[in-house]
Motif scaffolding. Structure first.
Motif: not given
Length: 379
Positions: A43-49, A67-84, A106-109
């Motif tokens: 199963x492929x998961x594309x974090x930024x979409x 997991x997101x719709x732009x590269x903005x979700x890749x910022x390390x400050x985005x806890x919501x990315x990890x939760x998603x 980073x976000x997966x772990x």
């Protein structure tokens, strides 16, 4: 929680930061296809979409989860990315999580804490990360089950910059698709710069500073005195393309250097280059383990590489390792292309090495790692 080890079919979450055209993205697609052929469920998961290469995944029947719709979700400050990602992983309940790219690692772990699913972090580059990323990788090593490194050189960086928790590290060299490589040679007549039947210097990479393609162009100019019918083929695109094109003009070789851009038919072009006699040049400041170099070797093309290209761990006589300066590169190009016996030895060795670096044995080794971490050989 992960599934019990008695099930034969493995569900593998392959998580990647984005899907632009690139070596990591191609490798994950090859792995996913082979896992599916073996009866597993990738199963492929594309974090930024994001990423134009996603269309190729879809052509092969994979529908990446975003997991997101732009590269903005890749910022390390985005806890919501990890939760998603945590919600996605909890719903999928895979047997294994296998990540690539810093953002995915980073976000997966963070998201995988407490899920009880083994996490493999696949490390692919010897470049040292910035201080925060090194700190984050050290902290998150405690959530990592195992590291895979694409070369011994990368494994050393893992131990230095990541693995404070003492997790197991295994070297698993990148692999290529023999199916993709077994094609007819392309017609080079579309490139007027390559007219004739003289030998070729071939570059296939992103055109960015770390690749030092400018050094190769200057070396090509020097070597023309010894091999006057030589031409140069540059495949790839990037921020340095305009500067490199201008360099070829300034050096008076614009009529001898073809800039082909990004090519889906790179294997066919490599086949055509091999038919004319060619040398692959890669003198990067850093690499992980170059698939492009392996593909060239698969076609019987010997190489000139820098000491920072970890493929040197396996190339043997198929590659000359040189300092990153135009004189050294030029001297090796001249030697290889003017010594027929040497060229034939290097070409034979190149094929021998590359045929061992194909996707089938690679995924067999990968599945063995998955089985080990899930717990049981009966999978």
């Amino acid at each position: 929680m992960g599934k019990p080890a008695t099930e034969r079919r493995l569900k593998v979450a392959l998580v990647i930061g984005g899907l632009p055209y690139g070596g990591v993205e191609t490798s994950f697609l090859l792995v996913a296809r082979r896992l599916r052929e073996l009866g597993h469920e990738p199963v492929i998961i594309n974090v930024s979409g994001t990423g134009e290469y996603e269309s190729v995944y879809r052509e092969y029947g994979f529908d990446p989860i975003h997991a997101g719709e732009s590269k903005k979700v890749l910022k390390t400050s985005r806890l919501d990315t990890a939760l998603r990602l945590r919600r996605i992983l909890r719903d999928l309940n895979p047997d294994i999580i296998h990540t690539a790219h810093f953002s995915a690692n980073y976000h997966v772990r963070i998201g995988a804490v407490g899920l009880g699913i083994p996490v493999i972090m696949h490390c692919r580059n010897i470049k040292r990360m910035k201080s925060f990323r090194r700190f984050a990788d050290k902290v998150l090593s405690r959530i990592t089950t195992k590291y895979l490194a694409v070369s011994k050189a990368v494994a050393e960086v893992v131990q230095q910059d990541h693995n404070v928790a003492g997790r197991p590290v295994q070297v698993l060299y990148n692999a290529i698709s023999s199916e993709k490589m077994n094609v007819e040679p392309a017609d080079l007549s579309e490139f007027p710069q390559l007219e004739g039947q003289g030998p070729l210097v071939v570059v296939c990479s992103r055109l960015v500073k770390q690749k030092n393609v400018d050094v190769i162009i200057r070396a090509f100019v020097r070597a023309l005195d010894a091999v006057p019918d030589m031409r140069m083929l540059v495949m790839g695109d990037g921020s340095e393309r305009d500067a490199l094109t201008a360099l070829a003009v300034g050096e008076g070789v614009a009529d001898k250097v073809a800039f082909a851009g990004f090519r889906q038919d790179a294997p066919a072009l490599l086949r055509a280059a091999a038919a004319r006699k060619a040398v692959f040049a890669m003198v990067s400041d850093y690499e992980g383990f170059s698939n492009a170099l392996t593909e060239a070797m698969y076609c019987g093309i010997p190489a000139v590489i820098s000491e920072h290209v970890p493929n040197r761990e396996v190339t043997g006589e198929a590659a000359r390792v040189v300092p990153i300066d135009e004189a050294s590169v030029a001297a090796s190009l001249e030697t290889i292309l003017t010594d027929a016996e040497l060229y034939d030895r290097m070409s034979t060795q190149a094929v021998t090495v590359a045929e061992q670096l194909t996707i089938e044995p690679h995924v067999d080794d990968l599945v063995a790692v998955y089985r080990e971490l899930v717990g049981g050989d009966e999978l």
